[in-house]
Design a protein around this motif. Structure first.
Motif, PDB file in Angstrom:
ATOM      1  N   GLU A  25      -9.031  -4.165   1.792  1.00 42.77           N
ATOM      2  CA  GLU A  25      -7.944  -5.124   1.619  1.00 42.77           C
ATOM      3  C   GLU A  25      -7.283  -5.461   2.953  1.00 42.77           C
ATOM      4  O   GLU A  25      -6.865  -6.608   3.172  1.00 42.77           O
ATOM      5  CB  GLU A  25      -6.909  -4.581   0.628  1.00 42.77           C
TER       6      GLU A  25
ATOM      7  N   HIS B  71       0.829  -1.214   0.000  1.00 43.02           N
ATOM      8  CA  HIS B  71       0.000   0.000   0.000  1.00 43.02           C
ATOM      9  C   HIS B  71       0.861   1.261   0.000  1.00 43.02           C
ATOM     10  O   HIS B  71       0.522   2.260  -0.647  1.00 43.02           O
ATOM     11  CB  HIS B  71      -0.933  -0.001   1.219  1.00 43.02           C
TER      12      HIS B  71
ATOM     13  N   GLN C 156      -7.387   3.994  -2.605  1.00 41.96           N
ATOM     14  CA  GLN C 156      -6.169   4.139  -3.403  1.00 41.96           C
ATOM     15  C   GLN C 156      -5.986   2.862  -4.220  1.00 41.96           C
ATOM     16  O   GLN C 156      -6.747   1.903  -4.101  1.00 41.96           O
ATOM     17  CB  GLN C 156      -4.950   4.361  -2.505  1.00 41.96           C
TER      18      GLN C 156
ATOM     19  N   ASN D  60       3.156   0.964   6.978  1.00 45.49           N
ATOM     20  CA  ASN D  60       2.326   2.023   6.408  1.00 45.49           C
ATOM     21  C   ASN D  60       1.559   2.735   7.518  1.00 45.49           C
ATOM     22  O   ASN D  60       0.374   2.485   7.740  1.00 45.49           O
ATOM     23  CB  ASN D  60       1.341   1.446   5.376  1.00 45.49           C
TER      24      ASN D  60
ATOM     25  N   ASN E  53      -4.681   7.314  -8.173  1.00 44.32           N
ATOM     26  CA  ASN E  53      -5.364   7.615  -6.913  1.00 44.32           C
ATOM     27  C   ASN E  53      -6.153   8.917  -6.980  1.00 44.32           C
ATOM     28  O   ASN E  53      -7.045   9.146  -6.161  1.00 44.32           O
ATOM     29  CB  ASN E  53      -4.351   7.693  -5.770  1.00 44.32           C
TER      30      ASN E  53
ATOM     31  N   THR F  10      -8.994   1.038   1.000  1.00 43.55           N
ATOM     32  CA  THR F  10      -7.824   0.450   1.641  1.00 43.55           C
ATOM     33  C   THR F  10      -8.227  -0.439   2.807  1.00 43.55           C
ATOM     34  O   THR F  10      -7.630  -1.497   3.039  1.00 43.55           O
ATOM     35  CB  THR F  10      -6.887   1.563   2.137  1.00 43.55           C
TER      36      THR F  10
ATOM     37  N   LEU G 250      -4.623  -0.646  -4.953  1.00 41.15           N
ATOM     38  CA  LEU G 250      -4.303  -1.743  -4.049  1.00 41.15           C
ATOM     39  C   LEU G 250      -3.664  -2.893  -4.825  1.00 41.15           C
ATOM     40  O   LEU G 250      -3.497  -2.819  -6.049  1.00 41.15           O
ATOM     41  CB  LEU G 250      -5.580  -2.235  -3.362  1.00 41.15           C
TER      42      LEU G 250
END
Length: 647
Positions: free
Chosen positions: A538, A425, A503, A570, A434, A535, A505
């Protein structure tokens, strides 16, 4: 072409544990094994799920699958004796079937040693073998098994139980032929019509006794006529060293090939007999040695031939042999050249969006540039990433070591999985795509509840209208009714979601797309195109994987460990998205009817797997719904560290 591969039953060899057996089999070119699973064999019921998973991983690494498991249970144990004993036997069969599933095996075997008479014979006529997750094979051991009364009752049982078939043992059936009298030829033909597996059984006297020759020759004729039968060698002589076993195995394989070449010699043969009933075919379509990896030489498939030609012309991979691998969107192969080089080949099906596939290749490369271990694409000699030749389109990738973990991650693998997703990510956080809106996210946040309820009502009506209900029908009716009630809570679950970050993925970050060597991830595979989506979807999907939620005792702590590891890589995901990831995973589970819908509206070739998939996911959804508040409180304690602003 008649398939000629022959496997080995593990009873033939002493002194090796399962990993050593599989390595030895690979070295000696034994294509698959049948595992002796009872207490006198590898005692599967005493093995941990971790041990069974490690054995399966070894099978995948060596390329020698375990295709079947034998038990010491007797068919009579299910029908005779006290009620308590019958329950115990049926429970033991279910546990063997679950162990077989973990190993990747396609069947379990029962023995039929008891004399077919009295209450046992009556039960064969009236009762059914209980449903378990894999087909059950019965090996006929009693010398009266071909007698008219026993055979008639056995056929009645087989006709009532489509997932029940036979394992034919040449030695046992040869002994039964001696007691069958004048009808021995027709009796043998009728029994072999139900055989899914054949054991070439040598106890030290070879395979050339008249009875064994008759059984083998008739079985070969049935295979030549199109019947699907998997063949393996069973050596039970006094000396079962690797050297002696290998010598006996090769001798038996040569004997079997001679039967395939001359099926007309049996004194009992005549014309291949047809089954005496219209029996449905078993749902695990493999023939002699034709397991999940299937060599091109045994597969006269025009599409595979075209792939071989493309590999030679466009990639310089001359004479590559193909082994078919599991795949859904594409047809996947392992290609091995004469020099021993291995590559992974994706053959795209007709109608595939090749522009999207090229975008997915670019995503794979981008992830690799950011430290994610990925497979390297192999360009054609002219530099093409996807090579098109007429109706054939392929991409070629370097072969990577490792295996997917299908039985659930351990604690170390769970942390590695979270950390790797965070890296993916973070790699895609600055992607130009994005900046675009996410139509998929908008659709996902606005599901058609009435449509799903109507589908459930249709499925329940279909189940109710069935005149003869199977065990799964009762399970499906119960779970569908429960799901219908759960869906009433869907609007409030969605309304409580905060604004969610979207975003680019991975697209399908799941256990099947992660390759492990031990506890380390060696590759992330099968990236999707650059399409922004939620996000938290996932993250929640992998942190609260249905197997973990449905089967794990510490699934909440396990999910927290994955999320914490994700945030180490992240830390920029908004805290609200972290807290909401379990709710997002729950909503996805609740709106999906995949598996049960296919069972009643469009059954697939792997429908038994889809049935289990539905039951597992429904259990996970129910558990996650019940504990959602507790899970979100735990996520909130992890989430604050994610509020770091990206610099």
């Amino acid at each position: 072409m008649i398939p000629t591969q022959v496997g080995l039953y593990s009873i033939s060899l002493r002194g090796l544990d399962v990993p050593d057996l599989l390595v030895w089999a690979a070295e000696e070119r034994v294509p698959f094994v049948h595992l002796r699973g009872g207490s006198r064999g590898f005692d599967l019921l005493r093995q941990t799920a971790k041990a069974l998973g490690e054995w399966r991983a070894c099978a995948e690494d060596t390329g020698v699958p375990v295709t079947g498991v034998t038990t010491d249970l007797d068919l009579a144990d299910l029908f005779t004796g006290s009620a308590k004993a019958q329950v115990r036997a049926r429970d033991e069969l279910a546990r063997f079937a679950e162990a077989a599933t973990v190993l990747g095996a396609r069947w379990v075997r029962l023995l039929a040693r008891a004399e077919p008479g009295g209450a046992y014979l009556a039960a064969l006529c009236d009762d059914v073998v209980p449903w378990v997750p894999v087909p059950v094979l019965v090996e006929l051991h009693h010398p009266l098994c071909l007698a008219p009364a026993a055979r008639t009752m056995l056929e009645a049982l087989l006709m009532r139980t489509p997932r029940l078939r036979l394992l034919a043992d040449t030695a046992q059936l040869a002994a039964a032929l001696l007691r069958a009298g004048d009808e021995s030829g027709s009796a043998l033909a009728r029994v072999l019509a139900y055989a899914e597996v054949l054991h070439l059984s040598d106890c030290g006297r070879g395979l050339n006794s008249p009875g064994s020759v008759d059984v083998g020759t008739l079985a070969a004729a049935r295979i030549a006529a199109g019947q699907q039968v998997e063949v393996a060698v069973e050596w039970t002589g006094a000396l079962r060293t690797p050297a002696e076993c290998l010598a006996r195995y090769r001798r038996a394989v040569a004997w079997w090939h001679s039967r395939l070449g001359e099926p007309q010699r049996s004194r009992h043969l005549g014309h291949p007999a047809k089954p005496q009933c219209d029996k449905p075919q078993c749902g695990w379509p493999f023939t002699s040695g034709d397991v999940r990896e299937k060599e091109q030489g045994d597969m006269p498939n025009p599409a595979a031939v075209q792939v071989t030609e493309v590999l030679a012309d466009a990639y310089g991979l001359i004479g590559a042999r193909l082994a078919r691998l599991d795949g859904q969107v594409s047809i996947n192969y392992r290609a091995t050249t004469a020099e021993g080089r291995r590559v992974f080949v994706k053959s795209y099906t007709c109608g595939s969006d090749l522009a999207a596939e090229e975008e997915a290749i670019a995503q794979t490369r981008l992830a690799g540039d950011h430290g994610v271990p990925v497979a390297a694409i192999v360009p054609s000699v002219t530099g093409e990433l996807i090579t098109r030749r007429g109706d054939t389109a392929v991409s070629v990738w370097e072969w990577l070591p490792g295996h997917s973990v299908e039985s659930g991650f351990n604690a170390v693998q769970q942390v590695a999985t979270g950390r790797m997703l965070g890296r993916v990510h973070r790699a895609f956080a600055g992607h130009p795509a994005n900046a675009h809106p996410s139509p998929r996210a908008n659709r996902w946040l606005n599901p058609d509840l009435s449509k799903r309820v109507a589908t459930i009502d249709t499925l329940l009506a279909l189940i109710k209208d069935r005149t003869e209900q199977e065990p799964f029908d009762r399970q499906a009716a119960d779970t569908l009714a429960e799901r219908r009630t759960q869906l009433l809570r869907l609007p409030s679950l969605i309304a409580a979601l905060p604004p969610l970050h979207a975003q680019v993925l991975h697209g399908d970050y799941s256990p099947k797309n992660l390759l492990f060597h031990g506890n380390a991830i060696t590759a992330v595979v099968d990236f999707g195109p650059a399409e922004p989506f939620l996000t938290s979807y996932e993250l929640g999907r992998i942190a609260f994987d249905p197997r973990s939620v449905a089967l794990g005792e510490d699934w909440i702590a396990s999910g927290m460990a994955l999320v914490a590891a994700y945030l180490e890589e992240n830390p920029y995901l908004p805290a609200a998205d972290v807290t909401a990831c379990a709710r997002v995973a729950l909503i996805q589970l609740m709106v999906s009817l995949y598996g049960v819908k296919e069972h009643y509206l469009q059954p697939g070739l792997i429908q038994d797997d889809l049935d289990r998939f539905w039951l597992l996911r429904h259990r996970a959804a129910s558990r996650l719904l019940h504990h959602l508040d507790e899970v979100e409180e735990a996520l909130a304690t992890v989430a604050p560290s994610s509020s770091i602003q990206r610099g």
